[in-house]
Design an enzyme around this catalytic site. Structure first.
Site, mmCIF file in Angstrom:
data_model
loop_
_atom_site.group_PDB
_atom_site.id
_atom_site.type_symbol
_atom_site.label_atom_id
_atom_site.label_comp_id
_atom_site.label_asym_id
_atom_site.label_seq_id
_atom_site.Cartn_x
_atom_site.Cartn_y
_atom_site.Cartn_z
ATOM 1 N N GLU A 111 -11.777 -10.249 -5.188
ATOM 2 C CA GLU A 111 -10.319 -10.271 -5.001
ATOM 3 C C GLU A 111 -9.847 -11.583 -4.389
ATOM 4 O O GLU A 111 -8.706 -11.699 -3.956
ATOM 5 C CB GLU A 111 -9.843 -9.066 -4.188
ATOM 6 C CG GLU A 111 -10.597 -8.797 -2.914
ATOM 7 C CD GLU A 111 -10.142 -7.518 -2.210
ATOM 8 O OE1 GLU A 111 -9.105 -6.947 -2.547
ATOM 9 O OE2 GLU A 111 -10.867 -7.107 -1.280
ATOM 10 N N HIS A 171 0.815 -1.211 0.000
ATOM 11 C CA HIS A 171 0.000 0.000 0.000
ATOM 12 C C HIS A 171 0.842 1.251 0.000
ATOM 13 O O HIS A 171 0.414 2.293 -0.481
ATOM 14 C CB HIS A 171 -0.990 -0.039 1.155
ATOM 15 C CG HIS A 171 -2.103 -0.981 0.868
ATOM 16 N ND1 HIS A 171 -2.083 -2.284 1.267
ATOM 17 C CD2 HIS A 171 -3.229 -0.818 0.137
ATOM 18 C CE1 HIS A 171 -3.159 -2.881 0.811
ATOM 19 N NE2 HIS A 171 -3.879 -2.024 0.130
ATOM 20 N N ASN A 208 -4.870 -6.733 -7.051
ATOM 21 C CA ASN A 208 -3.684 -6.855 -6.179
ATOM 22 C C ASN A 208 -3.822 -8.094 -5.302
ATOM 23 O O ASN A 208 -2.918 -8.924 -5.229
ATOM 24 C CB ASN A 208 -3.536 -5.627 -5.272
ATOM 25 C CG ASN A 208 -3.595 -4.334 -6.045
ATOM 26 O OD1 ASN A 208 -3.252 -4.308 -7.218
ATOM 27 N ND2 ASN A 208 -4.035 -3.268 -5.409
ATOM 28 N N ASP A 209 -4.963 -8.207 -4.647
ATOM 29 C CA ASP A 209 -5.174 -9.385 -3.813
ATOM 30 C C ASP A 209 -5.509 -10.610 -4.655
ATOM 31 O O ASP A 209 -5.102 -11.716 -4.319
ATOM 32 C CB ASP A 209 -6.289 -9.124 -2.781
ATOM 33 C CG ASP A 209 -5.738 -8.366 -1.582
ATOM 34 O OD1 ASP A 209 -4.662 -8.745 -1.095
ATOM 35 O OD2 ASP A 209 -6.366 -7.379 -1.155
ATOM 36 N N CYS A 269 -10.313 -2.280 -9.955
ATOM 37 C CA CYS A 269 -9.753 -1.189 -9.158
ATOM 38 C C CYS A 269 -8.366 -1.540 -8.614
ATOM 39 O O CYS A 269 -7.756 -0.733 -7.923
ATOM 40 C CB CYS A 269 -10.695 -0.780 -8.032
ATOM 41 S SG CYS A 269 -10.930 -2.074 -6.809
ATOM 42 N N ARG A 284 1.867 -10.518 -1.322
ATOM 43 C CA ARG A 284 2.191 -9.302 -2.080
ATOM 44 C C ARG A 284 3.148 -8.389 -1.325
ATOM 45 O O ARG A 284 3.738 -7.473 -1.889
ATOM 46 C CB ARG A 284 0.913 -8.546 -2.472
ATOM 47 C CG ARG A 284 0.146 -7.991 -1.295
ATOM 48 C CD ARG A 284 -1.241 -7.544 -1.696
ATOM 49 N NE ARG A 284 -1.338 -6.110 -1.896
ATOM 50 C CZ ARG A 284 -2.478 -5.422 -1.866
ATOM 51 N NH1 ARG A 284 -3.631 -6.056 -1.694
ATOM 52 N NH2 ARG A 284 -2.503 -4.131 -2.041
ATOM 53 N N ARG A 288 -10.283 4.040 -0.355
ATOM 54 C CA ARG A 288 -9.860 3.060 0.663
ATOM 55 C C ARG A 288 -10.131 3.669 2.042
ATOM 56 O O ARG A 288 -9.266 4.295 2.635
ATOM 57 C CB ARG A 288 -8.372 2.749 0.497
ATOM 58 C CG ARG A 288 -8.024 1.953 -0.755
ATOM 59 C CD ARG A 288 -6.542 1.633 -0.803
ATOM 60 N NE ARG A 288 -6.226 0.554 -1.722
ATOM 61 C CZ ARG A 288 -5.859 0.712 -2.986
ATOM 62 N NH1 ARG A 288 -5.767 1.918 -3.505
ATOM 63 N NH2 ARG A 288 -5.572 -0.341 -3.743
ATOM 64 N N ARG A 333 -15.177 2.068 -0.276
ATOM 65 C CA ARG A 333 -15.025 0.688 0.199
ATOM 66 C C ARG A 333 -15.020 0.696 1.714
ATOM 67 O O ARG A 333 -14.335 1.523 2.332
ATOM 68 C CB ARG A 333 -13.710 0.114 -0.324
ATOM 69 C CG ARG A 333 -13.419 -1.256 0.279
ATOM 70 C CD ARG A 333 -12.197 -1.881 -0.305
ATOM 71 N NE ARG A 333 -10.979 -1.301 0.235
ATOM 72 C CZ ARG A 333 -9.770 -1.630 -0.186
ATOM 73 N NH1 ARG A 333 -9.623 -2.483 -1.178
ATOM 74 N NH2 ARG A 333 -8.697 -1.081 0.347
HETATM 75 C C1 PEP Z 1 -6.859 -5.021 -4.535
HETATM 76 O O1 PEP Z 1 -6.649 -5.941 -3.759
HETATM 77 O O2 PEP Z 1 -6.634 -5.082 -5.756
HETATM 78 C C2 PEP Z 1 -7.400 -3.738 -4.041
HETATM 79 C C3 PEP Z 1 -7.795 -2.794 -4.863
HETATM 80 O O3 PEP Z 1 -7.453 -3.564 -2.698
HETATM 81 P P1 PEP Z 1 -6.163 -3.234 -1.807
HETATM 82 O O4 PEP Z 1 -5.014 -2.993 -2.737
HETATM 83 O O5 PEP Z 1 -6.494 -2.036 -0.995
HETATM 84 O O6 PEP Z 1 -6.015 -4.469 -0.996
HETATM 85 MG MG MG Z 2 -7.488 -5.846 -1.748
#
Ligand code: PEP
Ligand code: MG
Length: 539
Positions: free
Chosen positions: A429, A188, A452-453, A500, A463, A295, A331
């Site tokens: 995700e 993040h 991402n997740d 996203c 990650r 977020r 979210r």
């Molecule tokens: C993701 O997981 O792609 C996402 C947008 O949420 P975050 O990166 O905040 O976990």
């Molecule tokens: Mg996520």
């Protein structure tokens, strides 16, 4: 001159003075000294610097957020003048012949413990203030400005590592570039750097003892290079590159106000991801069509206790008002994994990414969740709000969420407080959510794919683990196949679907996403216009 390489998180180039950001909780070493008087003089100098910083902070905060909120800096100034506190530090230096940093740290710890043990709630809370002033003193003894962003000039921030809560507290206007020794490209912190639109390099093998606050540095995101004390020639080159970047930005500016439409006439919604109210300006500046991911957990970071319903409502309302009629997708709380908040008192876990996070916390502690939902419902009357829920793996969770939302609505009805029922969607995700996306699509208004997740859980790669960045491949056919499946199932039931996660901004994949039928892409504000250019070039 010292040239080092790292992984680029955001391209772009910047040049300016270095500010080393030291961890406030860094272990202070005990060092035997010869000259107690010289050490005491150092304490006095650090005291003077701390006083001045606190005065600046007080004045700035009073002007920006009012005297009531600024009072804390006045209280810190008063604590710094306390004879017992200062007397104990001087005494320790004289009798034990130790360095000033150690005397300040040890005395601070002693006083903080004393306050923490008191009966009175107010006095107990002062322990945190003692820690704060102790850290400030130590930072000043070390010659670093620490996290005092409000008093600093625009700088290249160099740190060992940054946590999301440290990054979120930074005054983004003051950061020309970020350089960290550690960190993963998918963390993040990296995402925040992209939001801030600043060149950022991680994994740069810089010895923080070797560089100084104030020395000049060039950070070149595209080349993945950080240059400390550059030569005249390198500075001239950097200036030319900066000018070229500015020209590129100017060309992108011409795309403002233009639609995100392919040559064959397909419109893709391009929205922005934000981490806090302060980022809305970036979304608007870059002409985002809406907010595709706010977020909201960042409202919970970098503070000592839960934000109240009222505080949250104010924050959401501010974003909704700023965006006018444009869609704002907020979210709900996605705390856990790398986003740690002490006051949630979550247990230490072996596998935090697979642990108690996001919707799991909300469903286990429905009171925290309901406070946020009430704030969201109340804010909904001020704009075009959508709400989405993170980390879903089952239909049951969606039903449980629905029950709590209805409860919150009943409470507001009974209290006569106005609200609107927002559009509600879920993040896709987890592979589980993808595999049952046909079922989930029938329960919600939209999907937003968190790549991402989704990449982390599909490829079984943490990650956050910088050692595994070379294996973390969001272009993996399994990930792309998951996205395709999600889009098909959403559309089968007439629901819209967006992306996203960071992959939404990957211009190499834009054409594939458009062909898959993705309706919306939500990206860092700095990527809105480059993505618009890409979409407009597509057949
Ligand atoms: C993701 O997981 O792609 C996402 C947008 O949420 P975050 O990166 O905040 O976990
Ligand atoms: Mg996520």
């Amino acid at each position: 001159m010292l040239k080092l390489h790292g992984k680029s998180v955001y391209n772009g180039i910047a040049m300016g003075p270095v500010m080393i950001m030291k961890k406030s909780d860094e272990q202070v070493k005990r060092v035997k000294i010869e000259d107690a008087q010289a050490e005491i003089a150092r304490v006095n100098r650090a005291l003077g610097a701390s006083r001045e910083q606190l005065q600046n902070l007080y004045e700035k905060a009073a002007a920006e957020v009012g005297e009531a909120h600024a009072a804390i800096f006045e209280a810190h100034q008063m604590m710094l003048e306390d004879d017992d506190f200062l007397g104990a530090i001087v005494q320790m230096i004289r009798t034990e012949m130790v360095n000033a940093e150690f005397a300040v740290a040890a005395t601070g710890e002693h006083f903080a413990r004393m306050f923490a043990d008191m009966e009175d709630d107010y006095m107990r809370a002062r322990a945190a203030d003692i820690k704060d002033i102790t850290n400030r003193m130590i930072q000043n003894l070390n010659g670093g400005a620490g996290a005092d962003f409000r008093a600093m000039q625009p700088s290249v921030v160099v740190a060992d590592d940054l946590s999301p809560s440290e990054t979120v507290q930074m005054d983004k206007e003051k950061i020309l570039a970020l350089v960290t020794v550690h960190g993963s490209a998918n963390s993040h912190t990296a995402i925040l750097a992209r939001t801030m639109n600043i060149p950022a390099l991680i994994g740069v093998p810089v010895d923080l003892g070797q560089i100084r606050t104030g020395m000049t540095a060039i950070v070149d995101g595209e080349a993945g290079e950080a240059i400390f004390e550059p030569t005249q020639e390198q500075m001239r080159e950097a200036e030319k590159k900066i000018a070229r970047e500015q020209e590129k930005t100017r060309l992108l500016e011409e795309l403002k106000g233009r639609p995100n439409v392919t040559r064959s006439g397909r419109t893709i919604h391009v929205y922005a991801n934000i981490g806090g109210v302060g980022d809305v300006g970036y979304a608007l500046e870059n002409d985002a069509g809406g907010i595709g991911l706010f977020r909201s957990e960042f409202l919970y970071l970098g503070r000592d206790g839960f934000p109240t319903e009222e505080e949250q409502m104010q924050a959401y309302t501010q974003v909704l008002r700023a965006m006018g009629e444009k869609k704002v997708i907020i979210r709900t709380l996605d705390i856990g994994a790398d986003k740690k908040v002490d006051y949630f008192k979550l247990k230490q876990e072996e596998n935090p990414a697979l642990g108690c996070r996001a919707i799991r916390i909300c469903l286990k502690q429905p009171d925290i969740f309901k406070t946020q939902l009430r704030a969201l419902l109340r804010a909904s009357v001020y704009g075009n709000l959508s709400v989405m829920y993170p980390m879903i793996i089952s239909e049951t969770e969606v039903h449980q969420i629905d029950k709590i939302v209805k409860e919150a609505q009943r409470e507001l009805d009974a209290e006569g407080i106005p609200y609107r029922t927002p559009e509600q969607g879920i993040m896709i995700e987890t592979p589980a959510a993808v595999m049952i996306s046909d079922k989930l699509a029938q329960l919600v208004d939209f999907f937003s794919i968190g790549t991402n997740d989704l990449t982390q859980y599909t490829l079984a790669i943490d990650r956050q683990n910088e050692e595994l960045d070379c294996f973390y491949n969001p272009h993996h056919p399994a990930v792309l196949q998951m996205i395709r499946m999600t889009v098909e199932n959403a559309h089968r039931y007439g629901k819209w679907v967006g992306i996203c996660g960071e992959l939404g901004a990957d211009l190499e994949l834009t054409q594939i996403f458009v062909e898959m039928g993705v309706d919306e892409l939500s990206v860092s504000p700095s990527m809105v216009l480059p993505l618009r250019r890409k979409i407009r070039e597509l057949p």
